[in-house]
Write a protein that holds these residues in place. Sequence first.
Motif, mmCIF file in Angstrom:
data_model
loop_
_atom_site.group_PDB
_atom_site.id
_atom_site.type_symbol
_atom_site.label_atom_id
_atom_site.label_comp_id
_atom_site.label_asym_id
_atom_site.label_seq_id
_atom_site.Cartn_x
_atom_site.Cartn_y
_atom_site.Cartn_z
ATOM 1 N N ILE A 69 42.923 109.119 -18.048
ATOM 2 C CA ILE A 69 41.599 108.301 -18.757
ATOM 3 C C ILE A 69 40.562 108.071 -17.683
ATOM 4 C CG2 ILE A 69 40.823 106.387 -20.027
ATOM 5 C CD1 ILE A 69 43.585 106.408 -21.520
ATOM 6 N N THR A 70 41.045 107.218 -16.551
ATOM 7 C CA THR A 70 40.174 106.747 -15.516
ATOM 8 C C THR A 70 39.702 107.988 -14.884
ATOM 9 O OG1 THR A 70 42.445 106.412 -14.266
ATOM 10 C CG2 THR A 70 41.311 104.613 -15.518
ATOM 11 N N ALA A 71 40.568 109.114 -14.466
ATOM 12 C CA ALA A 71 40.062 110.220 -13.809
ATOM 13 C C ALA A 71 38.944 110.959 -14.467
ATOM 14 C CB ALA A 71 41.101 111.226 -13.645
ATOM 15 N N PHE A 72 39.070 110.967 -15.843
ATOM 16 C CA PHE A 72 37.917 111.682 -16.723
ATOM 17 C C PHE A 72 36.695 110.983 -16.564
ATOM 18 C CE2 PHE A 72 35.444 112.672 -20.584
ATOM 19 C CZ PHE A 72 35.419 113.846 -20.291
ATOM 20 N N LEU A 73 36.972 109.506 -16.799
ATOM 21 C CA LEU A 73 35.801 108.755 -16.762
ATOM 22 C C LEU A 73 35.051 108.504 -15.609
ATOM 23 C CD1 LEU A 73 37.058 105.496 -18.794
ATOM 24 C CD2 LEU A 73 35.455 107.254 -19.517
ATOM 25 N N THR A 74 35.712 108.943 -14.224
ATOM 26 C CA THR A 74 35.201 108.823 -13.094
ATOM 27 C C THR A 74 33.959 109.967 -13.124
ATOM 28 O OG1 THR A 74 37.152 107.979 -12.246
ATOM 29 C CG2 THR A 74 35.578 109.187 -10.627
ATOM 30 N N SER A 75 34.321 111.284 -13.703
ATOM 31 C CA SER A 75 33.464 112.526 -13.678
ATOM 32 C C SER A 75 32.094 112.056 -14.282
ATOM 33 C CB SER A 75 34.264 113.523 -14.326
ATOM 34 O OG SER A 75 34.475 113.188 -15.699
ATOM 35 N N GLN A 76 32.033 110.834 -15.223
ATOM 36 C CA GLN A 76 31.006 110.699 -15.789
ATOM 37 C C GLN A 76 30.120 109.540 -15.046
ATOM 38 O OE1 GLN A 76 30.428 112.380 -18.599
ATOM 39 N NE2 GLN A 76 32.471 113.447 -18.060
ATOM 40 N N SER A 116 28.888 116.977 -3.748
ATOM 41 C CA SER A 116 29.463 115.711 -3.554
ATOM 42 C C SER A 116 28.954 114.285 -3.664
ATOM 43 C CB SER A 116 29.906 115.837 -1.958
ATOM 44 O OG SER A 116 28.847 115.104 -0.971
ATOM 45 N N THR A 117 29.553 113.209 -3.886
ATOM 46 C CA THR A 117 29.095 112.065 -4.087
ATOM 47 C C THR A 117 27.832 111.583 -3.215
ATOM 48 O OG1 THR A 117 30.524 110.884 -2.900
ATOM 49 C CG2 THR A 117 30.906 110.882 -5.302
ATOM 50 N N ILE A 118 28.175 112.057 -1.891
ATOM 51 C CA ILE A 118 27.125 112.069 -0.568
ATOM 52 C C ILE A 118 25.896 112.437 -1.137
ATOM 53 C CG2 ILE A 118 26.685 112.238 1.714
ATOM 54 C CD1 ILE A 118 29.629 111.603 2.443
ATOM 55 N N ALA A 119 26.072 113.665 -1.139
ATOM 56 C CA ALA A 119 24.619 114.555 -1.538
ATOM 57 C C ALA A 119 23.877 113.858 -2.768
ATOM 58 C CB ALA A 119 25.122 116.006 -1.925
ATOM 59 N N GLU A 120 24.622 113.685 -3.868
ATOM 60 C CA GLU A 120 24.036 113.252 -5.061
ATOM 61 C C GLU A 120 23.530 111.769 -5.019
ATOM 62 O OE1 GLU A 120 24.909 112.604 -9.796
ATOM 63 O OE2 GLU A 120 26.232 113.767 -8.424
ATOM 64 N N THR A 161 30.238 123.084 -5.763
ATOM 65 C CA THR A 161 28.709 122.601 -6.052
ATOM 66 C C THR A 161 28.705 121.648 -7.322
ATOM 67 O OG1 THR A 161 28.593 124.609 -7.590
ATOM 68 C CG2 THR A 161 27.884 124.912 -5.406
ATOM 69 N N GLN A 162 29.920 121.278 -7.872
ATOM 70 C CA GLN A 162 29.848 120.173 -8.994
ATOM 71 C C GLN A 162 31.029 119.396 -8.759
ATOM 72 O OE1 GLN A 162 27.755 119.523 -11.323
ATOM 73 N NE2 GLN A 162 26.321 121.009 -11.081
ATOM 74 N N TRP A 163 31.006 118.329 -8.081
ATOM 75 C CA TRP A 163 31.944 117.327 -7.631
ATOM 76 C C TRP A 163 32.587 116.758 -8.954
ATOM 77 C CZ3 TRP A 163 32.155 112.117 -9.055
ATOM 78 C CH2 TRP A 163 30.676 111.684 -9.375
ATOM 79 N N ARG A 164 31.888 116.666 -9.963
ATOM 80 C CA ARG A 164 32.379 116.087 -11.125
ATOM 81 C C ARG A 164 33.238 116.644 -11.990
ATOM 82 N NH1 ARG A 164 29.048 112.007 -12.838
ATOM 83 N NH2 ARG A 164 27.061 111.893 -11.581
ATOM 84 N N ASN A 165 33.376 118.237 -11.811
ATOM 85 C CA ASN A 165 34.451 119.097 -12.211
ATOM 86 C C ASN A 165 35.682 118.879 -11.815
ATOM 87 O OD1 ASN A 165 32.340 120.122 -13.893
ATOM 88 N ND2 ASN A 165 31.961 121.830 -12.600
ATOM 89 N N ILE A 166 35.902 118.421 -10.379
ATOM 90 C CA ILE A 166 37.209 118.390 -9.829
ATOM 91 C C ILE A 166 37.939 117.401 -10.545
ATOM 92 C CG2 ILE A 166 38.338 117.862 -7.778
ATOM 93 C CD1 ILE A 166 35.628 118.600 -6.021
ATOM 94 N N TYR A 167 37.087 116.040 -10.936
ATOM 95 C CA TYR A 167 37.938 114.967 -11.640
ATOM 96 C C TYR A 167 38.083 115.469 -12.906
ATOM 97 C CZ TYR A 167 36.697 111.534 -7.894
ATOM 98 O OH TYR A 167 36.951 111.000 -6.641
ATOM 99 N N LYS A 168 37.302 116.325 -13.637
ATOM 100 C CA LYS A 168 37.706 116.790 -14.960
ATOM 101 C C LYS A 168 39.046 117.519 -14.815
ATOM 102 C CE LYS A 168 32.988 116.826 -16.552
ATOM 103 N NZ LYS A 168 31.827 117.915 -17.185
ATOM 104 N N ALA A 169 39.065 118.172 -13.780
ATOM 105 C CA ALA A 169 40.485 119.067 -13.842
ATOM 106 C C ALA A 169 41.613 118.260 -13.627
ATOM 107 C CB ALA A 169 40.035 120.397 -12.682
ATOM 108 N N ILE A 170 41.684 117.422 -13.041
ATOM 109 C CA ILE A 170 42.866 116.599 -12.554
ATOM 110 C C ILE A 170 43.096 115.739 -13.489
ATOM 111 C CG2 ILE A 170 42.535 116.980 -9.915
ATOM 112 C CD1 ILE A 170 41.794 114.013 -9.598
ATOM 113 N N SER A 171 42.212 115.312 -14.620
ATOM 114 C CA SER A 171 42.681 114.580 -15.418
ATOM 115 C C SER A 171 43.480 115.120 -16.539
ATOM 116 C CB SER A 171 41.303 114.176 -16.187
ATOM 117 O OG SER A 171 40.737 115.181 -16.847
#
Length: 521
Positions: free
Chosen positions: A159-166, A103-107, A231-241
């Motif tokens: 676009i913004t959801a995918f960019l959030t994952s980065q 999660s963002t808190i952990a990272e 274990t990878q919060w970034r993948n959630i944003y990639k999926a919903i984009s």
Amino acid sequence: MDEMEELVVPNGEVGEGNGEQVELTVDEIIEQHVGSFGFSQLVHVFLVSLAWIFDSQNTLITIFSDAQPPWRCKGSLCSSASSASMCELDRRAWEWVGGNKSSTIAEWGLICDKKFRAGIPASLFFIGSLFGSAAHGRLADSYIGRKKTVLLSCLLTSITAFLTSQSPNIWVYAFLRFSNGFARSGIGICCLVLSTESVGRKWRGQVGQYGFFFFTIGFLSLPLIAYPAKTQWRNIYKAISLLPLAYSLLILPLISESPRWLAVKGRTEEALDVLTKFAKLNGRKLPQNISISSPIDAKTSNVERNESLWSARWAIKRIATAMMAGFGVGFVYYGVQLNVENLNFNLYFTVAVNALMEIPAVLLGSVLLSFTDRRILFSLSAYIAGISCILCVLFNKEAKSKGSWSQLTVEAIGFMAASMAFDVLYVYCVELFPTNVRNFAVSMLRQALMLGAAIAPQLVVLGRLSPSISFLIFGSFAIFSGLLTFWLPETRNAPLYETLEQQEKEEKLSSSPAREMELVE
């Protein structure tokens, strides 16, 4: 004289087979010739409402991406299992159970003295939605219409959801959540208006609820998307984009623009084409001798075309009251969802329970809206939500040591009531204002809802220290919102007007002396 009597039959129906052109309003054409709610409108509403799925996903994703994950000691380096002592331990003495990317808190280490930073991205998301609602509402009413605004909103959301994952750090992440909130804000308001403007008056309440059913589907899908990516919060944003992009390319081309909006903009031929298509799919045929009457009179066209929500005092009072009620409802509705982590239950389980409670809220709301006054239904729902939140405080002691099923049950009932109040208020707002300012009025309500929602994440962070305080404040705001709607008129079975001036005149003719006072002031 006899020929004229044959041309116009009782109740404004058009006599077929006559060569004379007869002008009817969009409402009259839908009710008399297209059908109040036929197969074409069912398909139209279904396709439009699909967009609510990823509107929900982008709104509520922080329940998982920004959650505080469990931690554990590393071997014999620490002996305490209390989360309260986490900040007192050496950072090398413990680790996050799901890893540093869970999660963002952990990272980014958003704990202890940085814990309030964890709520900033969610708050900025709702602030972005607040500004985006105004922009999209104006676009949809005055410039590009409902359909193109949905298209723009969907593409920007993807676009913004995918960019959030980065995102490389919390501050870039917070800015991109703001951008994502701005982008997605056009989906809900435009889809709601686009759906309700295609059906007859008696179906508006039910159709207004269908979108929230798909919002629930999006909510239910989140645990299914988030669990494989735990274990990878970034993948959630990639999926919903991916969903809003696919919707823009595959579904939106099949959807028609609102015939009411086209008529208000003077594009009556296009509006008639849309209604002709609806009628054909319903197994009907429009008479060849009808046309759509312009809702804007030629003599006053310059004035009425420039009408805004702020040009009539009664409309200002009405939207101000609706927005104050919306602030409280948005605060409670989104706050209770984000606050599930403070219930001391498995996060995936509690999110699924809350999401499931939206289904009876939508179904019950749809049934009740068909025969119940909007004002009463909203107020009762808000009261039940408020009382349930306050009751959660009573079960808090039991919940501290282990998960309290009593607290979870009361919280679920409160969330169901808050969901119903949220949904009904949207439908209510659609009916309170005319076509030429309707989308903007709904966007203003959306801004109030998002402003309330923007404050909620900080209260959730506070709830990690004292859950009782958060539930007590949520309950108080819900009850306050329920009281406010007594200053609004009832709209059940009322017609949808096209302009502010037309609505003011018609409501004066059909209103009580008390209502007349509101319109005159």
